[in-house]
Design an enzyme around this catalytic site. Structure first.
Site, PDB file in Angstrom:
ATOM      1  N   SER A 148       0.857  -1.183   0.000  1.00  0.00           N
ATOM      2  CA  SER A 148       0.000   0.000   0.000  1.00  0.00           C
ATOM      3  C   SER A 148       0.891   1.231   0.000  1.00  0.00           C
ATOM      4  O   SER A 148       2.079   1.142   0.362  1.00  0.00           O
ATOM      5  CB  SER A 148      -0.886  -0.005   1.257  1.00  0.00           C
ATOM      6  OG  SER A 148      -1.536   1.241   1.436  1.00  0.00           O
ATOM      7  N   TYR A 161      -2.851   0.020  10.477  1.00  0.00           N
ATOM      8  CA  TYR A 161      -2.879  -0.488   9.099  1.00  0.00           C
ATOM      9  C   TYR A 161      -1.552  -0.186   8.410  1.00  0.00           C
ATOM     10  O   TYR A 161      -0.975  -1.048   7.739  1.00  0.00           O
ATOM     11  CB  TYR A 161      -4.034   0.161   8.334  1.00  0.00           C
ATOM     12  CG  TYR A 161      -4.140  -0.255   6.892  1.00  0.00           C
ATOM     13  CD1 TYR A 161      -4.788  -1.431   6.521  1.00  0.00           C
ATOM     14  CD2 TYR A 161      -3.607   0.534   5.873  1.00  0.00           C
ATOM     15  CE1 TYR A 161      -4.896  -1.810   5.195  1.00  0.00           C
ATOM     16  CE2 TYR A 161      -3.700   0.167   4.545  1.00  0.00           C
ATOM     17  CZ  TYR A 161      -4.337  -1.007   4.205  1.00  0.00           C
ATOM     18  OH  TYR A 161      -4.432  -1.382   2.884  1.00  0.00           O
TER      19      TYR A 161
END
Length: 257
Positions: A148, A161
């Protein structure tokens, strides 16, 4: 030896994509299938996996299923070993399964922290280990870990996250260090902000969308099909000397301040 454009094709290869019942995972399955791979749809729910596989077959893509939960180490090892024995070799692994939880860091629930790590990090470790043991014996294989922009950048409310995705980026480099000598290439594919169901709350937040479009040089959200070209490249023979790298597909977001 001259360059062979056919090295981008995936004919005769089989690709397992975790969490491919919807979203980015499903679109990556479509992309790899369009390049010639037979895809293996993974979900915890057998009926859902079968329905998605039927849908892909109706689209002309060869599709099979492997039902397991990426957080269940014993169960996924059994499922992958059984698949390899009864169906065939997994040549390409895409570790896509992931979840998101949002809250201020000081209030972030411990249970949510552990849930994120179990799926986003532990799941990548367990599935990769199960598949790589077979790849090592064949001395070939491709592993693509979905990272990501949060593998490199932090943002309020999603620090855990970001921690999980930063760890996946480093685990990818560790896979390269350990498994490159066995003919395995392990690389990361790091999406920026894409219009997916996981991001629905952000898409619907007009202020955030305006900020994102100004912050991203491309000036827009990504479209999930725009991830497929990089995935096909990393899954193909065209990337045989690329290992331990993370490709950011983010409209330029991580390149500018």
């Amino acid at each position: 030896m001259s360059f062979n454009p056919g090295s981008f094709q995936l004919d005769g290869r089989r690709a397992l994509i975790t969490g491919s019942g919807k979203g980015i995972g499903l679109e990556l399955a479509r992309g790899l299938g369009a390049a010639g791979a037979k895809v293996v749809i993974n979900d915890r729910n057998r009926d859902k996996a079968q329905a998605v596989a039927r849908q892909l077959r109706d689209e002309g893509i060869g599709a099979e299923i492997a039902v397991f939960d990426v957080t269940d180490r014993a169960g996924l090892f059994e499922a992958i070993d059984t698949f390899e024995t009864r169906v065939g070799a997994i040549d390409i692994l895409v570790n896509n399964a992931g979840i998101q939880r949002r809250a201020p860091l000081e209030d972030f629930a411990a249970d949510d922290w552990h849930a994120l790590m179990r799926v986003n990090l532990d799941g990548v470790f367990h599935v990769s280990q199960a598949v790589a043991r077979h790849m090592i014996g064949r001395r070939r294989g491709k592993i693509i870990n979905i990272c990501s922009v949060q593998s490199q950048l932090a943002r309020p409310s999603i620090a855990p996250y970001a921690a999980s995705k930063g760890a996946v980026k480093m685990l990818t480099q560790g896979m390269c260090a350990e498994w490159a000598r066995h003919g395995i290439q392990a690389n990361g594919l790091a999406p920026g902000y894409f219009a997916t169901e996981m991001n629905r709350a952000l898409i619907d937040d007009q202020a955030f969308s305006q900020w994102l479009c100004k912050r991203t040089p491309a000036g827009r959200w990504g479209r999930v099909e725009e991830l497929c070209g990089s995935a096909v490249f990393l899954a193909s023979a065209a990337s045989d000397f690329i290992n331990g790298q993370t490709i950011f597909v983010d409209g330029g977001l991580t390149s500018v301040v």
